[in-house]
Design a protein around this motif. Structure first.
Motif, PDB file in Angstrom:
ATOM      1  N   ILE A   1      -6.433   0.261   3.908  1.00 34.61           N
ATOM      2  CA  ILE A   1      -6.305  -1.181   4.107  1.00 34.61           C
ATOM      3  C   ILE A   1      -7.427  -1.642   5.038  1.00 34.61           C
ATOM      4  CG2 ILE A   1      -4.853  -2.992   5.099  1.00 34.61           C
ATOM      5  CD1 ILE A   1      -2.421  -1.253   4.336  1.00 34.61           C
TER       6      ILE A   1
ATOM      7  N   PHE B   1      -6.638  -4.339  -0.010  1.00 37.44           N
ATOM      8  CA  PHE B   1      -7.037  -2.991  -0.388  1.00 37.44           C
ATOM      9  C   PHE B   1      -7.290  -2.963  -1.884  1.00 37.44           C
ATOM     10  CE2 PHE B   1      -2.377  -2.836  -0.781  1.00 37.44           C
ATOM     11  CZ  PHE B   1      -2.203  -2.230  -2.021  1.00 37.44           C
TER      12      PHE B   1
ATOM     13  N   LEU C   1      -5.427   4.931  -5.043  1.00 37.61           N
ATOM     14  CA  LEU C   1      -5.858   3.965  -4.038  1.00 37.61           C
ATOM     15  C   LEU C   1      -7.311   4.220  -3.670  1.00 37.61           C
ATOM     16  CD1 LEU C   1      -2.668   4.167  -1.801  1.00 37.61           C
ATOM     17  CD2 LEU C   1      -3.258   2.340  -3.402  1.00 37.61           C
TER      18      LEU C   1
ATOM     19  N   TYR D   1       0.838  -1.205   0.000  1.00 31.45           N
ATOM     20  CA  TYR D   1       0.000   0.000   0.000  1.00 31.45           C
ATOM     21  C   TYR D   1       0.877   1.260   0.000  1.00 31.45           C
ATOM     22  CZ  TYR D   1      -3.893   3.058   1.411  1.00 31.45           C
ATOM     23  OH  TYR D   1      -4.853   4.047   1.477  1.00 31.45           O
TER      24      TYR D   1
END
Length: 345
Positions: free
Chosen positions: A112, A122, A108, A98
């Motif tokens: 998470i 994720f 993103l 991540y």
């Protein structure tokens, strides 16, 4: 996983640099003459690259139309829309992965979180808007220091969960239900329509995988989503196979004739079958037979029976798999030589 994109070289470079999917198994520019049921009954020119991770997992078939401009869906694709929704990649360390993607400017989708069986995961998007998922895994061919491995499976939108469960169990062997929940899910909240209600079923195989590449491909999972708050769209409505997005989910198989009979008996006959036209389909640096079936909602499943592959192209070593026992795995030392086909800066 097959993925239709607008620029094959650009996409390969992104997946190579970002996720370390950097072993180029083959590259070919040719005309797709056998996919007429899904290409408006016209042969279509395409350019494709098949790439793998040195740590194991499934491959990416990065696919670009050459003779036409690939089309996107006329609507915003949402979780649970019918077809292939999300590509799953196995991950050695979700937290570090991540952070790594964030430092590279990757989009993103949320933080998470944990999935329905308590594994860290994720979501993110590639530069072309395709959602992918990084999932914690302990199943590896080998560890070479990368955070990501290859394809771990797929999330698929379905309209009738029971019909789809039967299809993925009886034909593809996903006979183990890891979780089966109906609710809204906090870990999906950053996805389009992720705040809605779904029946969500995570599937795996109970039997160890067999075949030449079983050690490298490893375990996989299928996650089925049935939308309960809306009528989902078919992702490839009024579009061609090869247009933008996830175009097919591919499985390495042995015994095409037997599988043809099995699929027909179960009500999902081959819609494309290269073996009906030729003994072996030439893909430049590789060769074999391929076939397609549709899941109950029309998502395309591809079967590939590999005949020839490049083990070490730099040494001129190509392996004919027809001379080997179908269920026998290739030795790990031989599979490790595939790393000689890695593309580096």
């Amino acid at each position: 996983m097959g993925i239709g994109i607008p620029n094959v070289q650009e996409a390969f470079d992104w997946y190579r640099r970002t996720l370390k999917i950097d072993i180029k198994m083959f590259e070919e520019a040719a005309e797709a003459k056998l996919m007429l049921p899904y290409t408006d009954n016209q042969p279509q020119s395409r350019h494709a690259i098949l790439a793998l991770s040195g740590q194991g997992g499934g491959g990416l078939e990065i696919w670009q139309y050459v003779g036409r401009t690939p089309q996107s869906a006329e609507f915003d694709i949402q979780l649970g829309d019918l077809g292939l929704n999300i590509n799953k990649f196995k991950c050695t360390d979700v937290d570090k992965a991540y952070t790594d993607l964030k430092s590279k400017g990757v989009e993103l989708l949320g933080p998470i979180s944990k999935n329905t069986i308590g594994k860290k995961h994720f979501f993110a998007k590639d530069p072309y808007g395709n959602v992918f998922e990084a999932v914690e895994s302990t199943n590896w061919f080998r560890r070479i220091g990368d955070y990501f491995g290859g394809v771990y499976g797929c999330s698929i939108g379905v309209s009738d969960m029971e019909k789809s469960l039967k299809f993925y169990k009886d034909i593809l062997g996903y006979d183990t239900v890891l979780s089966d929940d109906t609710n809204t899910f906090e870990d999906l909240s950053a996805l389009a329509a992720g705040d809605q209600r779904y029946r969500r079923v995570l599937l795996a195989h109970s039997q160890e995988r067999q075949g030449p590449f079983s050690n490298m491909l490893g375990q996989s999972q299928i996650e089925l989503f049935q939308a309960l708050d809306r009528t989902p769209n078919f992702i490839f409505k009024d579009r061609l196979w090869g247009d933008l997005g996830y175009i097919h989910l591919c499985f390495d198989i042995k015994g095409m004739a037997e599988l043809r009979d099995k699929c027909a008996k179960l009500g999902h006959p081959f819609t494309v079958d290269s073996s009906a036209a030729m003994d072996s389909f030439d893909m430049g640096e590789a060769a074999g037979n391929f076939a397609y079936i549709e899941d109950p909602d029309g998502a395309l499943i591809e079967f590939v029976e590999t005949h020839k592959i490049p083990i070490a192209k730099k040494l001129g070593w190509f392996l004919d798999l027809r001379k080997r026992k179908p269920a026998k795995a290739l030795p790990n030392w031989m599979l490790k030589l595939l790393a000689m086909n890695r593309v580096k800066d």
